[in-house]
Design a protein around this motif. Sequence first.
Motif, PDB file in Angstrom:
ATOM      1  N   TYR A 136      -1.944   0.548   4.505  1.00 29.09           N
ATOM      2  CA  TYR A 136      -1.082   0.183   5.628  1.00 29.09           C
ATOM      3  C   TYR A 136      -0.688  -1.278   5.469  1.00 29.09           C
ATOM      4  CZ  TYR A 136      -2.324   4.290   8.437  1.00 29.09           C
ATOM      5  OH  TYR A 136      -2.484   5.562   8.929  1.00 29.09           O
ATOM      6  N   ASP A 137       0.557  -1.613   5.815  1.00 33.40           N
ATOM      7  CA  ASP A 137       0.883  -3.038   5.836  1.00 33.40           C
ATOM      8  C   ASP A 137       0.371  -3.634   7.153  1.00 33.40           C
ATOM      9  OD1 ASP A 137       2.683  -2.518   7.848  1.00 33.40           O
ATOM     10  OD2 ASP A 137       4.469  -2.707   6.596  1.00 33.40           O
ATOM     11  N   VAL A 165       2.121   2.535   3.787  1.00 29.92           N
ATOM     12  CA  VAL A 165       2.893   2.106   2.617  1.00 29.92           C
ATOM     13  C   VAL A 165       2.269   2.602   1.303  1.00 29.92           C
ATOM     14  CG1 VAL A 165       3.934   0.080   3.684  1.00 29.92           C
ATOM     15  CG2 VAL A 165       1.668  -0.113   2.671  1.00 29.92           C
ATOM     16  N   ASN A 206       2.398   0.016   9.215  1.00 31.47           N
ATOM     17  CA  ASN A 206       3.192   1.080   8.602  1.00 31.47           C
ATOM     18  C   ASN A 206       2.472   1.600   7.368  1.00 31.47           C
ATOM     19  OD1 ASN A 206       5.402   0.550  10.400  1.00 31.47           O
ATOM     20  ND2 ASN A 206       5.791  -1.278   9.138  1.00 31.47           N
ATOM     21  N   SER A 252       4.849   2.908  -1.396  1.00 29.15           N
ATOM     22  CA  SER A 252       5.697   1.769  -1.756  1.00 29.15           C
ATOM     23  C   SER A 252       4.909   0.513  -2.133  1.00 29.15           C
ATOM     24  CB  SER A 252       6.651   1.451  -0.595  1.00 29.15           C
ATOM     25  OG  SER A 252       5.898   1.175   0.565  1.00 29.15           O
ATOM     26  N   ASN A 253       3.604   0.514  -1.888  1.00 29.20           N
ATOM     27  CA  ASN A 253       2.816  -0.680  -2.199  1.00 29.20           C
ATOM     28  C   ASN A 253       2.451  -0.694  -3.687  1.00 29.20           C
ATOM     29  OD1 ASN A 253       1.021  -2.771  -2.405  1.00 29.20           O
ATOM     30  ND2 ASN A 253      -0.222  -2.161  -0.635  1.00 29.20           N
TER      31      ASN A 253
END
Lengths: 433, 336
Positions: free
Chosen positions: A224-225, A231, A229, A234-235
Amino acid sequence: MGVFPRRRLAAVALVAATALFATAGCAGDEPAEDGKITLTVDVFSQFGYEELYKEYMASHPNVKIVERGTGTNLDDYSPKLTQWLAAGKGAGDVVAIEEGLMVEYKANPDNFVNLLDHGGAELQGNFLEWKWKGGMTQDGKLIGLGTDVGGMAMCYRKDLFAKAGLPTDREAVSKLWPTWQEYIKVGEQFKAKNTGAAFLDAATNIFNTIVLQTAGNAQGYHYYDTSGNLVVDSNPAVRQAWDTTMDIIDSGLSGKYGSWSEEWVSAFKQAKFATIACPAWMTGVIEGNAGVEAKGKWDIARVPGDGGNWGGSWLAVPTQSKHRAEAIELAKFLTSAKGQIGAFKAKGPLPSSPQALADPAIVDAKNAYFSDAPVGQIFGEGAKTLKPVYMGPKNQAVRTEVENAVRTVELGQRKPDQGWTDAVNNAKKAAAK
Amino acid sequence: MTVQLDPRPPVAPAPRTGRRPPTMRFSRLDTKYSPYLFIAPFFVLFGVFGAYPLIYTFWVSLHDWDLLGSNHPFVGLENYSRLLEDADFWHAVVNTLGIFVISTVPQLLAALWLANLLNRQLRARTTFRMAVLIPNITSTAAVAIVFGVLFGREFGMVNWLLDLVGIDAIEWKSNRFASWVAISTMVDWRWTGYNALIFLAAMQAIPRDLYESAAIDGAGRARQFWSITVPLLKPTIIFTVIISTIGGLQLFTEPRLFHSGTNPIRGGTLRESQTVTMYMFENAFAPHYNFGYGSAVAWLLFALIAVVAAINVLLLRRLGGTKPPKADAKSKEGAR
């Protein structure tokens, strides 16, 4: 029938009374014996508090301490704690909360006493800054006092290293693997010698180590960012850790012993793997699983990559405790520098208090089981500088899904690509639940 | 309630006097209402521990209920509609039914065979009858842990034995069908003797003369078994099937403890042997703590059990079509 009405009536009354008694039987508190109050402490795994309790009870003659849950798996402990909190009854007076679950408990802070109302603020200097913040909720309540942090290292078996013709001295071993890629190369050399043991225990443990490390060194969050959110997909830190782990699996280095399973424990006993990523608290687990026979066969080297943190807990006092003041007092004692040093000596969890970390008792500490490795230096060095990883609201559920996907690839049930798709999809699903 | 077995006549009532004694009126009230009082404890207990949780669970299933949260907004049937589209739930249903079928069918057949053996004239009959019940009184947890170790991939005894006869190691925990088989073994080991004793009790109520006349007519042991024993056991078989359905579809401890390590509640990495109750637990408690969703699973499981039990009873009624002889109901009372 119908001959002895009176006796029968008596029987009916007895049955009814028994039923009533049975349903109402458990109400009320047991009276305090000789004025003593009993404080229950709920822990999991190994916290190493036994000696501290004795000391505390000696100086507080009105307190009796009972610990529950030593040796319990976190997976068994956390649902129990959650149920007690949800039911408003049953939890201990002092409870341990693990890192990965802290976020969920913090989201509902009313379950716990705000320690700032009880002189908590003046304790701030006793904890590493990030550990202190970890016990703090968004709206500024302090619900947990830090116990340990999970400074990282790599534990290895000297006998197996010798068998494979690798160096056994801890300095030399540390130099073998400054990065994970080099760790894999060492693994391949090890594998080529056919020692009958795998190079590492399980891919999930390595993955978890790498992901916490990469995330800590990059953005400071993994699944989580910091705005909550999800992620996972996408991380880059998560993907990077995934790819490195896939390389390790692909090289056939893992023994595939599912971590914390019975096979894993057997594999320790039978010396079936040579290395295991070990946060400070893992040293106690290794000693417990491998047993006294393996004393002196283990040693501790630096972890590939740059330090990192895995695990660590807080102590909290549930609002349902009937002896809040005494419980708060006990929690403060157990998390004091002195308490943390005592626990470290007993079972190895690394202190989260800078005073304790600087104390000679820790700095000069050696672990006899691990060939007298200077555990205080190895773990303590990284602990003061390490960067923590932020954990999001459904961290535990998401982590479970990602690690599980790693395991499916490890067991050959999924190809790495499919595994990644599973990890992302199942993580999203778990986060939405 | 029990029948008065004592053959002696009841004690003669006290001679009546003109005035009704107060105990008489009381006695009448007693006859009228005390049966209700007698059965009341069951209903009180059932109400407290059965009906109330059932209704409460349904209430919870209509809410978005985070176990730790303080607000539980009402969402109607949303949990149910999500659940019906949840592939993991249906996967768990298939697992449960699969394990149920491959454990219950051989189990009841074996129990029937065992009961038939025990019903013969054997030496040390009682000892044997007691012995078949022993697996049932051992703790489920202990059984599951032992079997979990026996079926280990690398250090397990089953794979070691297979290796001796040249069969490659089987991935008992990460192969879906293999894990069903392993778990069924545990269930069978535990429950076969229990069902055998129930069958045995029913068999003993079958009048001997039926067998004798069948033997005179030239029927062999097998023929007697299929034409007399099985048809007359039908009510008992239906009973055991229903009990096994309830138990089998609620299977939890065996598959849960069969898997160890992190998050064993999934029943394997790909949920190979996750049963519906495990799925319920996974959702209601760790790691999701979604009490509403877990409660919806519980209710669908309830529905599933009702449906499967009904199907089983219908099938059993159709099958084994021979109707027991009419005279039977009476002669049963006479037996033993």
